[in-house]
Design an enzyme around this catalytic site. Structure first.
Site, PDB file in Angstrom:
ATOM      1  N   LYS A  78       0.875  -1.173   0.000  1.00  0.00           N
ATOM      2  CA  LYS A  78       0.000   0.000   0.000  1.00  0.00           C
ATOM      3  C   LYS A  78       0.918   1.231   0.000  1.00  0.00           C
ATOM      4  CE  LYS A  78      -2.071   3.466   2.391  1.00  0.00           C
ATOM      5  NZ  LYS A  78      -1.896   4.375   1.279  1.00  0.00           N
ATOM      6  N   GLY A 128       6.819   5.551   8.048  1.00  0.00           N
ATOM      7  CA  GLY A 128       5.950   6.725   8.051  1.00  0.00           C
ATOM      8  C   GLY A 128       6.140   7.501   9.334  1.00  0.00           C
ATOM      9  N   SER A 129       5.135   8.283   9.680  1.00  0.00           N
ATOM     10  CA  SER A 129       5.265   9.161  10.842  1.00  0.00           C
ATOM     11  C   SER A 129       5.123   8.358  12.137  1.00  0.00           C
ATOM     12  CB  SER A 129       4.178  10.235  10.782  1.00  0.00           C
ATOM     13  OG  SER A 129       2.909   9.615  10.765  1.00  0.00           O
ATOM     14  N   THR A 130       5.705   8.911  13.190  1.00  0.00           N
ATOM     15  CA  THR A 130       5.636   8.248  14.493  1.00  0.00           C
ATOM     16  C   THR A 130       4.183   8.156  14.953  1.00  0.00           C
ATOM     17  OG1 THR A 130       7.878   8.899  15.077  1.00  0.00           O
ATOM     18  CG2 THR A 130       6.388   8.437  16.912  1.00  0.00           C
ATOM     19  N   GLY A 132       2.462   5.381  13.084  1.00  0.00           N
ATOM     20  CA  GLY A 132       3.101   4.131  13.518  1.00  0.00           C
ATOM     21  C   GLY A 132       2.580   3.661  14.867  1.00  0.00           C
ATOM     22  N   GLU A 192       9.606   1.996  10.867  1.00  0.00           N
ATOM     23  CA  GLU A 192      10.631   2.992  10.500  1.00  0.00           C
ATOM     24  C   GLU A 192       9.941   4.341  10.573  1.00  0.00           C
ATOM     25  OE1 GLU A 192      13.720   2.371   9.894  1.00  0.00           O
ATOM     26  OE2 GLU A 192      13.774   0.234   9.507  1.00  0.00           O
ATOM     27  N   CYS A 226      13.877  11.181   6.073  1.00  0.00           N
ATOM     28  CA  CYS A 226      13.724  10.850   7.489  1.00  0.00           C
ATOM     29  C   CYS A 226      15.030  11.032   8.257  1.00  0.00           C
ATOM     30  CB  CYS A 226      13.224   9.419   7.636  1.00  0.00           C
ATOM     31  SG  CYS A 226      14.256   8.239   6.765  1.00  0.00           S
ATOM     32  N   GLU A 249       9.999  17.397  14.019  1.00  0.00           N
ATOM     33  CA  GLU A 249      10.437  17.004  12.679  1.00  0.00           C
ATOM     34  C   GLU A 249       9.742  17.912  11.660  1.00  0.00           C
ATOM     35  OE1 GLU A 249       9.005  13.293  10.995  1.00  0.00           O
ATOM     36  OE2 GLU A 249      11.017  12.863  10.271  1.00  0.00           O
TER      37      GLU A 249
END
Ligand code: NAP
Length: 510
Positions: free
Chosen positions: A206, A259-261, A264, A281, A315, A413
């Site tokens: 995806k 992706g983003s924290t 995640g 990640e 990242c 970030e």
């Protein structure tokens, strides 16, 4: 021990001194995308589509299918059946490897198409893609094909009793859902699909809704290379529908997520009900520590490409620059001059250093961070958002001088070409500031003292430490985060661990 950093500096300069394309590559028509389920390209059940935008021209490139939970279920069923009943997981390792080597060769043959798609879709400079990303991506397929041949077999061991033997088998997990972000779309897909397939799993990819174009091309490569039906499936569509259906399904054994924290964390929670294997990640706010004894030119290059490569939408961007007090003013002055001279433009133009920001939402977010930086710190370079030919989501390479690691632009970030430069007094303060972040993805130390570099590398809480360089990658080098930057490793032999499980067979020899 003294370390000559001159060579490193030259390498970094060469980072962009790539052979110019003989004639400037051109935008091209990209066919509309479909879903790949069980070896067939089909439309989404609901008949809905999503537009794909070119951030340089702000025009529509094409459209892709807006897959739903129902479409995802079809892909899950296909992958599950392919794993349970199909040949892929049971194939001899060398036969599977042959198909993956073919995928790698086809990727290289189609490099031009991949590069134009990535430039149009997410604004990545064409030359960077051709010279750095593409060889890395095809290299990942070759590397993991070889790893699987070498390391998928088990072992034969003795036990307490003479007549007992222990056999171990290394087996694939089953069905893997790969969910990828909009930055580095191909690289972050390859780093999941290559080990996933090599280990014998069946995959459902995806991609990010904003940048699905290289994912479509990679899925076609898989078909053309002879990956059997159902082994490789691709569903475009919103994360909340497609990604969520993958995460919650009992038939999906693992989620490989970049992706983003914040997203995640949700996936970890939602995967708990089905005891999902997961690799995460996630985000970063990586410190680049520059000591007074560093080769200044090399350190400037490392800092410049560390934060501004791919317009900071990386990242592992060196997004906090920590500079020893005695050279702080000189560094900020020279670094700001470099930022002011950075070439913004069409990613298909070989002269371009910074392409456009990939999406309108990210562009707006970065500009808000610049406004916040103007309140809290001193703007030294950039800050503007010029249009080129009246169009495009461009943001200048932006440098702020500040004493604070606690202001918003030092802590969050930004994911764009914006960086605070912060002074430090000594080694201890440098390490304290470097580790004073929720994240732990990457870091760097620029110094001519190798002993100091290695000693301090031990003290940094991050998955990657670059000494006298930045942005080095290799399929053989484990990659992943500490702390809020996630867990699990992609790349390196270690990554295969995340796509396999061990079975122990006890044999009574009688
Ligand atoms: P994101 O918003 O977290 O999205 C990542 C992927 O997750 C997309 O495919 C997205 O789909 C999907 N998704 C969104 N919501 C979901 C849900 N509820 N369930 C399942 N899937 C869902 O991240 P992004 O903005 O694309 O990427 C930027 C972030 O990625 C940054 O934080 C960056 O640091 C991080 N990143 C980390 C690494 C690393 O290796 N550690 C590498 C690159 C990027 P849609 O596109 O449809 O929303």
């Amino acid at each position: 021990m003294a370390l000559d950093t001159t060579e490193t500096g030259e390498n970094l300069c060469e980072f962009h001194a790539v052979e110019a394309h003989p004639s400037r590559p051109q935008r091209k028509a990209i066919p509309a995308g479909q879903l790949l389920i069980n070896g067939k390209w089909i439309n989404a059940e609901a008949g809905e589509t999503m537009d794909v935008m070119d951030p340089t021209t702000e025009a529509s490139i094409t459209h892709v299918q807006k897959g739903s939970a129902a479409d995802t279920q079809k892909a899950i069923d296909a992958a599950y059946t392919a794993f349970e009943d199909g040949p892929w997981g049971r194939m001899r390792h060398e036969d599977r490897a042959k198909i993956l080597f073919r995928m790698a060769d086809l990727m290289d043959e189609r490099a031009e198409d991949f590069a134009i798609r990535e430039a149009m879709d997410m604004g990545m400079p064409y030359t960077d893609f051709r010279t750095i990303i593409m060889p890395h991506c095809s290299g990942l397929f070759r590397f993991f094909a070889g790893q699987a041949m070498a390391h998928m077999d088990g072992s034969y061991r003795t036990s307490y009793e003479d007549n007992i033997r222990i056999l171990t088998r290394r087996e694939p997990l089953g069905v893997v859902g790969a969910i990828t972000p909009w930055n580095f779309p191909l690289a972050l897909t390859a780093s999941k699909i290559a080990p996933g397939l090599a280990a014998g799993n069946c995959v459902i990819h995806k991609p990010a809704s904003d940048t699905p174009l290289t994912a479509l091309a990679l899925a076609q490569v898989a078909l053309d290379a002879g990956v059997p039906e159902g082994v490789y499936n691709l569903i475009t569509g919103p994360g909340g529908a497609v990604g969520d259906a993958l995460v919650r399904s009992k038939k999906v054994d693992k989620i490989a997520f970049t992706g983003s924290t914040s997203v995640g964390m949700g996936l970890i929670r939602n995967g708990a009900d089905t005891i999902k294997h997961q690799t995460m990640e996630l985000g970063g706010k990586s410190p680049n520590i520059i000591f007074a004894d560093a080769n200044m030119e090399a350190a400037l290059q490392a800092a410049f490409w560390g934060i501004f490569w791919n317009k900071g939408e990386v990242c592992v961007a060196g997004s906090r620059i920590l500079v020893e007090q005695s050279i702080y003013d000189e560094f900020v002055e020279k670094f700001s001059a470099m930022a002011k001279a950075a070439v913004l433009g069409d990613p298909l133009d070989p002269k371009t250093q910074l392409g456009p920001i990939a999406t309108r939402a990210e562009y707006d977010k970065i500009l808000k961070y610049i406004e916040s930086g103007k309140q809290d710190a001193k703007l030294m370079a950039g800050g503007g958002a010029p249009k080129i030919g009246g169009k495009g989501l461009f943001i200048e390479a932006t440098v702020f001088a500040t004493n604070s690691n606690d202001i918003k632009i030092s802590r969050e970030e930004i994911f764009g070409p914006v960086v605070p430069v912060i002074p430090f007094k000594d080694e201890d303060e440098a390490i304290r500031l470097a580790n004073d972040t929720d994240y732990g993805l990457a870091s760097g130390i620029q110094t001519s003292n190798l002993g100091k570099a290695l000693r301090l590398a031990d003290r940094i809480k991050a998955g990657t430490v670059w000494l006298n360089t930045w942005h080095k990658y290799h399929p053989n080098a484990p990659f992943g985060g500490y702390k809020a930057s996630g867990y699990g490793r992609e790349q390196g032999a270690e990554a295969l661990e995340n796509y396999t499980q061990y079975k122990t067979v006890w044999a009574n020899l009688g």
